[in-house]
Scaffold this active site. Structure first.
Site, PDB file in Angstrom:
ATOM      1  N   ASP A 280       2.697  -7.144 -10.007  1.00 57.37           N
ATOM      2  CA  ASP A 280       2.777  -7.182  -8.562  1.00 57.37           C
ATOM      3  C   ASP A 280       4.256  -7.396  -8.209  1.00 57.37           C
ATOM      4  OD1 ASP A 280       2.284  -7.226  -5.861  1.00 57.37           O
ATOM      5  OD2 ASP A 280       0.554  -8.555  -5.993  1.00 57.37           O
TER       6      ASP A 280
HETATM    7  C1  BGC Z   1       1.040  -7.031  -2.799  1.00 54.14           C
HETATM    8  C2  BGC Z   1       0.494  -5.764  -3.427  1.00 54.14           C
HETATM    9  C3  BGC Z   1       1.278  -4.583  -2.933  1.00 54.14           C
HETATM   10  C4  BGC Z   1       2.741  -4.779  -3.279  1.00 54.14           C
HETATM   11  C5  BGC Z   1       3.633  -3.625  -2.854  1.00 54.14           C
HETATM   12  C6  BGC Z   1       2.551  -7.147  -2.994  1.00 54.14           C
HETATM   13  O1  BGC Z   1       3.043  -8.217  -2.249  1.00 54.14           O
HETATM   14  O2  BGC Z   1       0.402  -8.160  -3.352  1.00 54.14           O
HETATM   15  O3  BGC Z   1      -0.862  -5.632  -3.103  1.00 54.14           O
HETATM   16  O4  BGC Z   1       0.789  -3.396  -3.494  1.00 54.14           O
HETATM   17  O5  BGC Z   1       3.198  -5.955  -2.612  1.00 54.14           O
HETATM   18  O6  BGC Z   1       3.774  -3.563  -1.484  1.00 54.14           O
END
Ligand code: BGC
Length: 685
Positions: A280
């Site tokens: 993530d």
């Molecule tokens: C979120 C993800 C997301 C990623 C990219 C993160 O903060 O938890 O779900 O895909 O950001 O935007």
């Protein structure tokens, strides 16, 4: 590594060509199929001369590419390219020297987060459709728009278990039940992967938002395998998802991006996942050596722990060259498999096309759950409708974090109603006098719940409506028959429910949501949504939820299963939803794992019923849920029509985990319910 015999590849590829040609238009799927077929035939020819039936054409291409890479290039492929995306797209994993296009990743679960795009109802709303085929079409549409925007990876779906409705990102997932989640998530992936790779997230046990960067979720092996991982397993093994995003949180003391039991032992080992894992985003990777050795393939959004640090770690022997090779093979494999260097032409006209808007509306219509109705709905023809409430004329699409989507227009509930009925926006509760009925639109918005980007979003500590919304409902309901339309990402408690005539749960219904709400209220559409999680009378009835928790223990029971175990009646059970017609169940036959029964529409409206098959366990050696969902379907019936319905029980629905899956020889009960709380037929397997 899974090696597929070339003739199997060739046959599957040719079947897909035939299918794709019949079901036009499927340009990307067709191109991939053709490419696979071509590669397979080349390999077949090569094998027949070399006499090696085990060479997989994709693997052969992967090895050929890998051979050309330097260690520096391999390590560089394991890091994201920039902190800030271009038009919402984050790059990673490419190599210019060899002309390897990067992975181009875009959010997310309710549509493409890049410029304007179709805003579909949120995942939880789609969970409420219980419509697997529809979810496949949503995945296909979102994948198609992602491709049109220049992305080749969609960062969706979310299949984290809704352990508690207070979770700020509840709206992004499909519900609380492992079987239902797995079916919906798999369908999305199969649809999306017609056009792009899908990246299922957040692996794993990510269900508290505010403390997501730190919280350590303690879980025993049984709860992990039986409750929290089955949806991921299904998306990996059945839908063949190409990518998995690790979660921010820790599981049993290790961050998910450096969690070898999760990434290496279970995902890549037990389940045979042959794609890649990315972390993530910011704070999603916490180490160099541990993460690389545990099976993290890409650090997103930017190489900070990977990059030079990782190169040094390899040179010093802390990370083996073969570990890097395993990652790079995974990156190359999906690159070749999805033909990223020969993408189908981009067609901007698919974005927010009439077909996608119509799909968004269809989904919204099928997702609305009628929770209570004293007969006021459907609204009488010609009724004078007062519309009020803070969400009556607002574009309320869901959270403003990574799942946000910006459509070029939104139909609000007021606009939807005014277009087909005599509906007027009124400002105060006393102004409803003289109207036949009031529609009060209240609930939650991005300030109340969503990804935690302080001061907005985050987890909910209270499951009720704001005090002023409750006061408004009561004031209006004291004057005229009142329909409450609720918006929000998961369960809302309703201490005011006995004061009103009807309640409709509308979730965050997407860009066409207002039109869908209006169709259901006036009876153009018979409501058919069913709750994908239990709605409790009080938050006290649920498992505890602490958004500030630094450590928390998850077990076998949450949601409906916890209430069943405790003998507590919910406000509405999982699977619940009313219709403008009534259904009758009869003639249950259980033949091995196959269950059939008759379903009759006994009312005057055409309608859709969602029968649910639950299994019960008698004399098990271990503690079991009172009932576990095994299968479900949607059945559309004309008034008076009867159909035979068939549902199936699989090993995975009855097995328990004890170092391996065990299917006990015990008496299994079979229940067919309208919901987990309304069992209509019961028998034995
Ligand atoms: C979120 C993800 C997301 C990623 C990219 C993160 O903060 O938890 O779900 O895909 O950001 O935007």
């Amino acid at each position: 590594m899974v090696r597929r015999a070339p003739f199997v590849h060739a046959r599957r590829a040719l079947e897909r060509v035939a299918f794709a040609t019949e079901s036009r238009p499927a340009p990307a799927g067709l191109r991939r199929a053709l490419r696979r077929a071509g590669l397979a035939l080349v390999a077949l020819a090569a094998c027949s001369s070399a006499g090696d039936p085990e060479i997989d054409p994709i693997e052969a291409r992967v090895e050929a590419l890998l051979d050309q890479l330097t260690l520096e290039e391999k390590v560089a492929m394991k890091g994201g390219a920039a902190l800030v995306p271009m038009d919402g797209i984050y790059d990673a994993g490419g190599l210019e020297r060899l002309g390897l296009a990067p992975y181009r990743m875009v959010d997310g679960p309710r549509g493409v987060r890049s410029g304007n795009a179709t805003a579909f109802p949120v995942g939880m709303a789609r969970g409420a459709t219980w419509d697997v085929e529809l979810e496949r079409r949503v995945g296909e549409a979102i994948g198609r728009e992602a491709h049109a925007k220049g992305a080749n990876v969609i960062l969706a779906p979310v299949v984290n278990v809704l352990r508690h409705p207070g979770w700020g990102r509840a709206q992004e997932t499909y519900g609380e039940d492992p079987a239902h989640l797995g079916a919906m998530g798999s369908a999305f992936v199969e649809g999306a992967q017609e056009h792009v790779l899908a990246s299922v997230k957040h692996f794993a046990l990510n269900s508290i938002e505010n403390s997501r960067f730190e919280v350590d979720v303690q879980v025993d092996e049984r709860a992990l395998r039986e409750v929290y991982l089955p949806a991921f397993r299904r998306v990996v093994q059945d839908a063949k998802v190409a990518s998995v995003m690790s979660a921010y949180n820790q599981v049993n003391g290790a961050y998910c991006s450096e969690n070898a039991p999760l990434l290496t032992d279970i995902l890549k080992g037990d389940w045979g996942f042959d794609g890649w894992v990315e972390s993530d985003w910011v704070l999603g990777t916490r180490s160099t050596i541990e993460a690389a050795n545990a099976g993290l393939d890409i650090e997103m959004p930017l190489a900070t722990f990977f990059g030079d640090e990782l190169l040094t770690a390899v040179r010093r022997g802390y990370v083996k060259a073969r570990t890097i090779d395993d990652s790079v093979r995974r990156l190359l494999r999906k690159h070749v498999e999805f033909s990223l260097d020969a993408p189908a032409p981009r067609d901007a006209s698919v974005v927010e096309s009439a077909a996608h808007r119509a799909l968004a509306r269809e989904v919204a219509e099928k997702s609305l759950v009628l929770l209570a109705n004293d007969g006021v709905l459907p609204l009488a023809t010609g009724a004078r409708i007062a519309v009020l409430g803070p969400l009556a004329d607002v574009a309320n699409l869901g959270d403003h974090g990574s799942s946000a989507v910006t459509p070029s227009s939104v139909v609000t509930p007021l606009a939807g109603l005014a277009a087909i009925a005599d509906a007027t926006l009124v400002e105060t509760s006393s102004a409803v006098k003289g109207f036949d009925v009031a529609v009060v639109v209240v609930g939650l918005d991005a300030d109340d719940e969503g990804e935690f980007i302080p001061p907005n979003g985050g987890d909910r500590v209270s499951l009720g409506l704001a005090a002023e919304d409750v006061a408004l409902i009561r004031e209006v309901a004291a004057r005229v028959p009142t329909v409450v339309v609720l918006e929000g990402g998961s369960a809302i408690t309703m201490e005011w429910i006995d004061d009103v005539s009807a309640v409709v749960m509308a979730w965050y219904p997407g860009m066409e949501g207002g039109a869908a709400i209006a169709s259901v209220l006036v009876g153009e559409v018979n409501p058919s949504g069913r709750l994908p999680s239990v709605f409790p009378r009080s938050a006290d009835d649920l498992v505890p939820f602490d958004p500030t928790a630094e450590a928390v223990t998850y077990g076998l029971f949450h949601g409906q299963r916890a209430l069943d175990r405790d003998g507590v009646a919910p406000l509405f059970p999982m699977g619940f939803g009313l219709s403008y017609t009534t259904f009758e169940y009869s003639n249950l036959v259980v033949d091995g794992r196959t269950v059939t029964f008759d379903l009759t529409n006994a009312g005057e409206f055409a309608g859709v019923e969602t029968p649910q098959l639950y299994v019960t366990f008698e004399g098990s050696a271990v503690e079991r849920p009172v009932r576990a969902l095994a299968d479900f379907t949607r059945v559309e019936l004309a008034p008076g029509e009867t159909r035979s319905v068939r549902l199936e029980i699989e090993d995975a629905d009855v097995a328990y985990w004890d170092g391996g899956w065990i299917v006990e020889s015990i008496a299994y009960g079979v229940e067919i319910g309208r919901s987990a709380g309304e069992i209509e037929l019961a028998g034995r397997m």
